[in-house]
Motif scaffolding. Structure first.
Motif, PDB file in Angstrom:
ATOM      1  N   TYR A 108       1.016  -1.636  -0.225  1.00 32.06           N
ATOM      2  CA  TYR A 108      -0.304  -0.212  -0.459  1.00 32.06           C
ATOM      3  C   TYR A 108       0.618   0.989  -0.184  1.00 32.06           C
ATOM      4  O   TYR A 108       0.786   2.076  -0.671  1.00 32.06           O
ATOM      5  N   SER A 157       2.229   2.268  -3.233  1.00 32.93           N
ATOM      6  CA  SER A 157       1.204   2.383  -4.518  1.00 32.93           C
ATOM      7  C   SER A 157       1.099   4.160  -3.785  1.00 32.93           C
ATOM      8  O   SER A 157       0.014   4.348  -5.206  1.00 32.93           O
ATOM      9  N   GLY A 159      -7.641   0.304   1.227  1.00 33.26           N
ATOM     10  CA  GLY A 159      -7.606  -0.456   0.425  1.00 33.26           C
ATOM     11  C   GLY A 159      -7.540  -1.480   0.580  1.00 33.26           C
ATOM     12  O   GLY A 159      -8.160  -1.986   1.965  1.00 33.26           O
ATOM     13  N   TYR A 166      -6.065  -5.514  -0.126  1.00 34.81           N
ATOM     14  CA  TYR A 166      -4.538  -6.982  -0.785  1.00 34.81           C
ATOM     15  C   TYR A 166      -5.146  -8.220  -0.052  1.00 34.81           C
ATOM     16  O   TYR A 166      -5.395  -8.625   0.685  1.00 34.81           O
TER      17      TYR A 166
END
Lengths: 394, 286
Positions: A157, A160, A375, A377
């Motif tokens: 994250y 990103s 987020g 993942y």
């Protein structure tokens, strides 16, 4: 002749030391061991964990496949030596068929070897095993991944967001190193650079010296154990650290009481986790309601973890129709397909769960401190050679 | 330069909190010869009580008083209930007071729960001061001020008052003081209450520095407080202050400049002082 007898005796003694102990479970009832920290540094996690385990058992009326179940709870006190002693007690004296626990990473690593030697299934209640220990732990199932898994998600994250440099600061013990390690791996794999790593000795009261020594980076990655998160977060804010903060593992944001105690100081901080009480799924809504009704408070992150870990155990025992033989239980656990709060729980390489981690940001809404998901993942743990490594699934 | 200045300030502030904790321990050890290992947990108990009062009243002064009272009363109960029968018996004292560490810790865990209590910083101590580009919280200066004032009052009490003279005489020769017709028992009781109360108050004050207090902090604080008493010298206010500042500053500097050995610097100071001056820097000579 005396010599032969002596060597025979010696061989038997040596062999008995290395032979796996065949510890059988009690027959007339299913005994499940549960170990967490109820009195030490991590009791902030341990007490909600115990409550969730009891709730899970009460929901099935302490019966699986018509056989009464006894939950035997032990306190590891955040001390690997105590944890090992209690593990022996659970397996050899109480004759439990499996153990759910522990929470302290050092305790988990210490007991995993014993469980492997006695061929006793151990189910991790949360992130409590480092990659290195899990790679050797042949009788340990980790539904929520190893320590490095959620922190790997945090590293992905951070990268990103375009951050190029990071400075880390963590309590100097196995959990601090492994949670930070997962972040560092993901961040550097994606071109990031860690410009500073500070290790705070256990028991440090004033974290200010480490904060004043921070080098300027794109992101600060701190990790504090259990109750010390309150100190860390407060002091980061007091010293007006300007860097954005991403925790490698969710701590206070997943604790309803701790997030409230920290208050405004925590707003804007980011952390990954597999569970917080605000997850909006029917299963979680039911769990939160039941937990609140039973214990009069919201469930902390670890409580959610334990509740699912107990479902994994209950389903496995249902599959074996109450047969507590370790080989049968191992097969059933390997075939786990339980619906978690965020999707199915299944085991991959080395019995490590493939999990989806949410990235949370602390906010204040409706006069209440909570988190919003920013987020998501899915992280897989694979065995490469003798090591476990994480990778991003999606 | 900014880091250097911030480190000095952090070290002095940390030292001042250590002084507040250790001075009570030094008093009971020096006057009564009691090795009170429950001092750390009494410190935490005061913090929990004081912060609970602060939450309700929003008053820092009331919080300090409540913390001091709670710790003082518990300390007194331990002294009257157990330690008064164990004077001059160091080993039983160690065992009993260590037992109280577990009893009080677990009672607190049972009653208050495992969650740490965040510090109460009164509105008049909030904000920060910019020093050489580093933002330094104002409440740290407040701790410095409170610590300095407490030190001055303790010094005056011990050096300039009749009770202080009796306390000092009692430390040197309790039997002789008794022979002069002075009853040391109430002084001892008062000193134990005062030492414990000081610990409780110092937790309410010091928690501003630490950000929060939790029930397992007691043992950590006890260890550092004992080191301060040994370095400074038993039964000396000035000794406790010098020992606390020395340990506070060296410990803080090592964490910034030589973090690899920062865990051990306190013990290095301890060893050096014991080698050079076994009675502590300002303690009475052994």
């Amino acid at each position: 002749m005396k010599r032969i007898v002596f060597y025979l005796f010696l061989s038997v003694t040596v062999l008995s030391l290395f032979m796996p102990l065949d510890v059988r479970c009690a027959e007339k009832e299913i005994r499940i061991g549960f170990m967490t920290d109820l009195t030490g540094m991590l009791s902030i996690n341990g007490i909600p964990m115990k409550q969730a385990a009891i709730l899970a058992m009460e929901e099935i009326d302490y019966k699986i496949a018509g056989i009464p179940v006894k939950l035997i709870i032990e306190d590891e006190a955040s001390d690997p030596a105590i944890a090992l002693d209690r593990a022996r007690k659970l397996v050899e004296k109480d004759k439990v068929c499996l153990v759910v626990g522990t929470i302290h990473a050092g305790s988990s690593a210490a007991t995993a070897d014993y469980y492997a030697r006695t061929r006793t299934p151990q189910v991790g209640p949360w992130y409590n095993m480092p990659n290195e220990a899990q790679a050797k732990a042949t009788w340990t199932w980790m539904p929520f991944g190893t320590n490095e898994a959620p922190s790997y998600a945090a590293g992905v994250y951070a990268a990103s967001l375009g951050y190029k440099t990071a400075t880390t600061m963590a309590i100097d013990y196995v959990a601090g190193h492994t949670f930070t390690g997962g972040f560092v791996t993901a961040f550097t794999e994606r071109g990031g650079k860690v410009i500073q790593q500070q290790w705070i000795p256990m028991g440090t009261k004033d974290i200010a010296p480490y904060i004043t020594a921070l080098k300027e980076a794109d992101v600060l990655v701190p990790w504090f154990a259990g109750v010390t998160a309150t100190v860390g977060v407060k002091q980061i804010k007091e010293f007006k650290v300007k860097m954005p903060v991403i925790f490698p593992q969710c701590q206070f944001p997943a604790h309803p009481k701790q997030i409230a105690e920290i208050g405004d100081a925590g707003i804007g901080m980011i952390a990954p986790d597999a569970y917080v009480w605000t997850i909006d799924t029917p299963k979680n809504r039911r769990f939160v309601e039941a937990y609140q009704k039973r214990w009069g408070e919201l469930p902390a992150g670890n409580a959610g973890g334990v509740y699912i870990a107990m479902q994994v155990v209950i389903e496995a025992l249902k599959k074996t129709k109450g047969n507590t033989r370790n080989t049968e239980l191992a097969k059933a656990l390997d075939a786990t397909d339980v619906e978690g709060f965020m999707g199915p729980i299944r085991f991959g390489d080395n019995r490590v769960g493939i999990n989806t981690y949410l990235i949370h940001k602390v906010i204040k809404a409706d006069n209440m401190y909570k988190t919003e998901v920013i987020g998501k993942y899915t992280i897989k743990t694979s065995k490469v050679g003798n090591k476990l490594v994480q990778s991003l699934v999606k | 330069m900014a880091i250097f200045i911030a480190t000095i300030l952090n070290g002095i502030t940390y030292g001042m909190v250590l002084f507040l904790v250790a001075s009570g321990l030094s008093l009971t050890l020096g006057l009564m010869g009691i090795v009170n290992l429950s001092h750390g947990v009494i410190f935490i108990l005061g913090g929990f009580a004081g912060l609970a009062v602060a939450k309700v009243t929003d008053s820092f002064v009331l919080a300090i008083l409540a913390g001091a009272f709670a710790s003082g009363v518990v300390g007194l109960m331990i002294e009257r209930g157990f330690l008064q029968f164990l004077y001059k018996q160091e080993l039983p004292q160690v065992l009993v007071t260590f037992g109280f560490v577990y009893i009080i810790t677990n009672l607190m865990l049972w009653i208050c729960g495992p969650h740490p209590r965040a510090a109460f910083v009164p509105s008049y101590f909030t904000g920060s001061i910019n020093i050489a580009g580093t933002s330094f919280p104002f409440h740290r200066f407040a701790i410095l001020g409170i610590g300095a004032c407490t030190g001055a009052v303790l010094w005056w009490l011990q050096e300039k008052t009749k009770i202080g003279a009796i306390i000092r005489a009692g430390m040197d020769n309790a039997e002789m003081v008794g022979g002069l017709g002075i009853n040391l028992a109430p002084i001892n009781i008062g000193a134990f209450f005062f030492g414990s109360a000081l610990a409780g108050a110092s937790c309410v004050i010091g928690v501003q520095l630490f950000g929060s207090v939790n029930f397992s902090d007691g043992m950590d604080m006890l260890l550092v407080a004992i080191a301060v008493v040994i370095v400074g010298g038993v039964g000396s206010v000035q000794g406790s202050l010098v020992g606390a500042l020395l340990i506070g500053i060296i410990d803080t500097f090592s964490r910034v400049y030589i973090p690899a050995i920062s865990q051990y610097t306190m013990y290095l100071v301890l060893i050096c002082v014991l080698l050079v001056r076994p009675s502590g820097l300002l303690g009475r000579k052994i």
